[in-house]
Design a protein around this motif. Structure first.
Motif, PDB file in Angstrom:
ATOM      1  N   GLU A   1       0.831  -1.207   0.000  1.00  0.00           N
ATOM      2  CA  GLU A   1       0.000   0.000   0.000  1.00  0.00           C
ATOM      3  C   GLU A   1       0.866   1.258   0.000  1.00  0.00           C
ATOM      4  O   GLU A   1       0.563   2.238  -0.702  1.00  0.00           O
ATOM      5  CB  GLU A   1      -0.918   0.009   1.223  1.00  0.00           C
ATOM      6  CG  GLU A   1      -2.025  -1.039   1.211  1.00  0.00           C
ATOM      7  CD  GLU A   1      -1.502  -2.450   1.529  1.00  0.00           C
ATOM      8  OE1 GLU A   1      -2.217  -3.421   1.202  1.00  0.00           O
ATOM      9  OE2 GLU A   1      -0.382  -2.563   2.084  1.00  0.00           O
TER      10      GLU A   1
ATOM     11  N   GLU B   1       1.184   4.070  -3.052  1.00  0.00           N
ATOM     12  CA  GLU B   1       1.002   5.503  -2.811  1.00  0.00           C
ATOM     13  C   GLU B   1       2.188   6.294  -3.345  1.00  0.00           C
ATOM     14  O   GLU B   1       2.025   7.364  -3.943  1.00  0.00           O
ATOM     15  CB  GLU B   1       0.830   5.754  -1.305  1.00  0.00           C
ATOM     16  CG  GLU B   1       0.615   7.214  -0.933  1.00  0.00           C
ATOM     17  CD  GLU B   1      -0.677   7.797  -1.470  1.00  0.00           C
ATOM     18  OE1 GLU B   1      -0.789   9.045  -1.514  1.00  0.00           O
ATOM     19  OE2 GLU B   1      -1.588   7.027  -1.851  1.00  0.00           O
TER      20      GLU B   1
ATOM     21  N   LYS C   1       1.961   6.528  -7.038  1.00  0.00           N
ATOM     22  CA  LYS C   1       0.904   7.466  -7.408  1.00  0.00           C
ATOM     23  C   LYS C   1       1.402   8.905  -7.324  1.00  0.00           C
ATOM     24  O   LYS C   1       1.110   9.740  -8.185  1.00  0.00           O
ATOM     25  CB  LYS C   1      -0.296   7.268  -6.475  1.00  0.00           C
ATOM     26  CG  LYS C   1      -1.488   8.164  -6.776  1.00  0.00           C
ATOM     27  CD  LYS C   1      -2.627   7.873  -5.806  1.00  0.00           C
ATOM     28  CE  LYS C   1      -3.811   8.802  -6.036  1.00  0.00           C
ATOM     29  NZ  LYS C   1      -4.901   8.543  -5.057  1.00  0.00           N
TER      30      LYS C   1
END
Length: 346
Positions: free
Chosen positions: A302, A306, A309
């Protein structure tokens, strides 16, 4: 007196025999040519490929074509190697693109974060394709240089001292050594950048002027002894890499006889295999050592998603927008993904 004469005769005969042996051993006949290559640091995994090429040139020409590698910035500062190539101060040199983005703007595409360059053999195919593009050649034309051999830098990771950044927020305010698009991605996490040459990182971290440094994992950290002054390392961040290449002076190459030019090119495929093996071998040695002495930072899927991104496509888009009027920036980026896919399907 007679004994001394006999010794002299024996030495002369022996030297002639050695000389004849070398001449007979030559696979490629040609004139005497002596080249010099400028680099920095010391012999390490990064330089195994050029060292192998140097050895093979001498062996296959019976000592007639030699390439002497000069370490420790003995011939030129790392940031000035392209300048030295341009004026013909030496015939070959290594340089890193993020040391001077203005000198090699198209080459900066290889500093973009999260490119599909994790596998070294795949990375080799991509980098070779890029070095044959008009954009990459044009950058080197400005320095009378021609691309020759990529150091195939592995994915970067960070080593640092002080509080370990166990979360992405932990990078805020940290002073880190990272260049190009990887540096831009780190800035988006709130880090402050420095792009000092590799040889200055140890001193900077020791004196506390930087908190962490990104290097190709693991060989470069160990080569510059960064692990000795660190207390943590990241092992799966893989933010990207960059390009450090061996280039040749165009005039020097043009003056070579055709058989020497061919020999230089024929040596590349095996040299890449030797280079890749060197990285794998050093990782097997360094990783257990890092884990025994330093805290290992492993990010969750995760957290990594991130980071991608924040620091992936937005950084690519920014770079393309900044360079679209200078050269085909989007085309270079697209070529990386196309060549990576092609290599993966072989």
């Amino acid at each position: 007196m007679k004994f001394k004469t006999l010794v002299r005769v024996s030495m002369i005969v022996g030297a002639c025999a050695v000389s004849l042996g070398v001449a007979q051993a030559a696979e490629v006949e040609g004139p005497k040519v002596s080249w010099n290559m400028s680099t920095w640091g010391k012999a390490r995994a990064f330089t195994v490929g050029p060292e192998w090429i140097s050895q093979q040139l001498a062996e296959k020409t019976g000592g007639n074509f030699t390439l002497k590698i000069h370490y420790g910035e003995a011939l030129s500062k790392a940031r000035e190697n392209l300048d030295g190539i341009k004026i013909g101060a030496f015939q070959s040199a290594q340089f890193c693109n993020f040391y001077h983005p203005g000198k090699n703007p198209a080459w900066m595409v290889l500093t973009m974060p999260f490119l599909p360059l994790g596998d070294l053999e795949l990375s080799m195919h991509v980098r070779e394709a890029l070095m044959n593009t008009p954009e990459f050649k044009a950058d080197m034309d400005n320095w009378n240089a021609m691309p020759y051999f990529s150091a195939l830098l592995p994915q970067y990771e960070f080593l640092g001292r002080g509080p370990a950044p166990k979360t992405l927020d932990g990078w805020k305010g940290m002073r880190v050594r990272a260049g190009g698009g990887v540096g831009t991605a780190m800035e988006k996490l709130g880090a402050t950048l420095t792009t000092v040459p590799a040889t200055d990182v140890y001193t900077g971290m020791e004196r506390g002027t930087m908190d962490a440094a990104s290097f190709p994992y693991t060989y470069s950290h160990a080569a510059y002894k960064i692990h000795e002054i660190s207390n943590w390392f990241t092992s799966n961040m893989s933010p990207g890499t960059s390009e450090c290449a061996m280039v040749l002076n165009k005039d020097a190459y043009a003056k070579l006889p055709p058989q020497y030019q061919k020999l230089l090119m024929d040596l590349k495929p095996e040299a890449y295999k030797v280079q890749i093996k060197a990285y794998h071998d050093i990782d097997e040695k360094n990783l257990p050592m890092f884990r025994s002495k330093l805290e290992e930072i492993v990010y969750s899927d995760e957290q990594l998603e991130e980071f991608r991104k924040i620091g992936g496509k937005p950084v690519w888009d920014q770079w393309v927008a900044e360079n679209k009027d200078k050269f085909d920036a989007q085309g270079l980026l697209d070529l990386i993904f196309a060549e990576a896919k092609k290599a993966a399907n072989k």
